[in-house]
Design a protein around this motif. Sequence first.
Motif, PDB file in Angstrom:
ATOM      1  N   MET A 157       0.829  -1.196   0.000  1.00  0.00           N
ATOM      2  CA  MET A 157       0.000   0.000   0.000  1.00  0.00           C
ATOM      3  C   MET A 157       0.875   1.263   0.000  1.00  0.00           C
ATOM      4  SD  MET A 157      -3.089   0.711  -0.118  1.00  0.00           S
ATOM      5  CE  MET A 157      -4.279   1.928   0.177  1.00  0.00           C
ATOM      6  N   LEU A 158       1.891   1.295   0.859  1.00  0.00           N
ATOM      7  CA  LEU A 158       2.786   2.451   0.906  1.00  0.00           C
ATOM      8  C   LEU A 158       3.463   2.662  -0.443  1.00  0.00           C
ATOM      9  CD1 LEU A 158       4.227   4.738   2.370  1.00  0.00           C
ATOM     10  CD2 LEU A 158       5.881   3.044   3.204  1.00  0.00           C
ATOM     11  N   SER A 159       3.930   1.569  -1.050  1.00  0.00           N
ATOM     12  CA  SER A 159       4.596   1.679  -2.361  1.00  0.00           C
ATOM     13  C   SER A 159       3.668   2.291  -3.400  1.00  0.00           C
ATOM     14  CB  SER A 159       5.043   0.301  -2.852  1.00  0.00           C
ATOM     15  OG  SER A 159       5.994  -0.243  -2.002  1.00  0.00           O
ATOM     16  N   GLN A 160       2.404   1.893  -3.377  1.00  0.00           N
ATOM     17  CA  GLN A 160       1.428   2.412  -4.336  1.00  0.00           C
ATOM     18  C   GLN A 160       1.222   3.914  -4.129  1.00  0.00           C
ATOM     19  OE1 GLN A 160      -2.362   0.430  -4.206  1.00  0.00           O
ATOM     20  NE2 GLN A 160      -3.347   1.959  -5.486  1.00  0.00           N
ATOM     21  N   ILE A 161       1.103   4.343  -2.888  1.00  0.00           N
ATOM     22  CA  ILE A 161       0.894   5.762  -2.595  1.00  0.00           C
ATOM     23  C   ILE A 161       2.116   6.574  -2.999  1.00  0.00           C
ATOM     24  CG2 ILE A 161       0.578   7.441  -0.729  1.00  0.00           C
ATOM     25  CD1 ILE A 161      -1.186   5.268   0.635  1.00  0.00           C
ATOM     26  N   LEU A 162       3.315   6.062  -2.710  1.00  0.00           N
ATOM     27  CA  LEU A 162       4.538   6.773  -3.099  1.00  0.00           C
ATOM     28  C   LEU A 162       4.634   6.908  -4.613  1.00  0.00           C
ATOM     29  CD1 LEU A 162       7.023   5.209  -0.545  1.00  0.00           C
ATOM     30  CD2 LEU A 162       6.283   7.598  -0.621  1.00  0.00           C
ATOM     31  N   LYS A 163       4.259   5.861  -5.342  1.00  0.00           N
ATOM     32  CA  LYS A 163       4.272   5.927  -6.808  1.00  0.00           C
ATOM     33  C   LYS A 163       3.286   6.967  -7.318  1.00  0.00           C
ATOM     34  CE  LYS A 163       5.820   1.210  -7.643  1.00  0.00           C
ATOM     35  NZ  LYS A 163       5.486  -0.127  -8.109  1.00  0.00           N
ATOM     36  N   GLU A 164       2.111   7.045  -6.685  1.00  0.00           N
ATOM     37  CA  GLU A 164       1.116   8.042  -7.095  1.00  0.00           C
ATOM     38  C   GLU A 164       1.611   9.457  -6.814  1.00  0.00           C
ATOM     39  OE1 GLU A 164      -2.633   7.117  -5.261  1.00  0.00           O
ATOM     40  OE2 GLU A 164      -2.712   5.135  -6.209  1.00  0.00           O
TER      41      GLU A 164
END
Length: 60
Positions: A1-8
């Motif tokens: 989840m954190l990785s997805q938010i950082l990518k966004e």
Amino acid sequence: MLSQILKELQSDQLIERKSYNQIPPKVEYKLNEKGKSLIPILKMMADWGKENSPKSKENF
């Protein structure tokens, strides 16, 4: 989840990512100027939330 938010956030150009070619792998993220421009808005929203939370109304 954190990785997805950082990518966004990176895709929205609000943060910068710096990766280091080492073992173990290391990656750093930081707000860029566009991201920093949101700080006053986020602070105002946090202040509003504190003033309007159910807990703050108990103090009246």
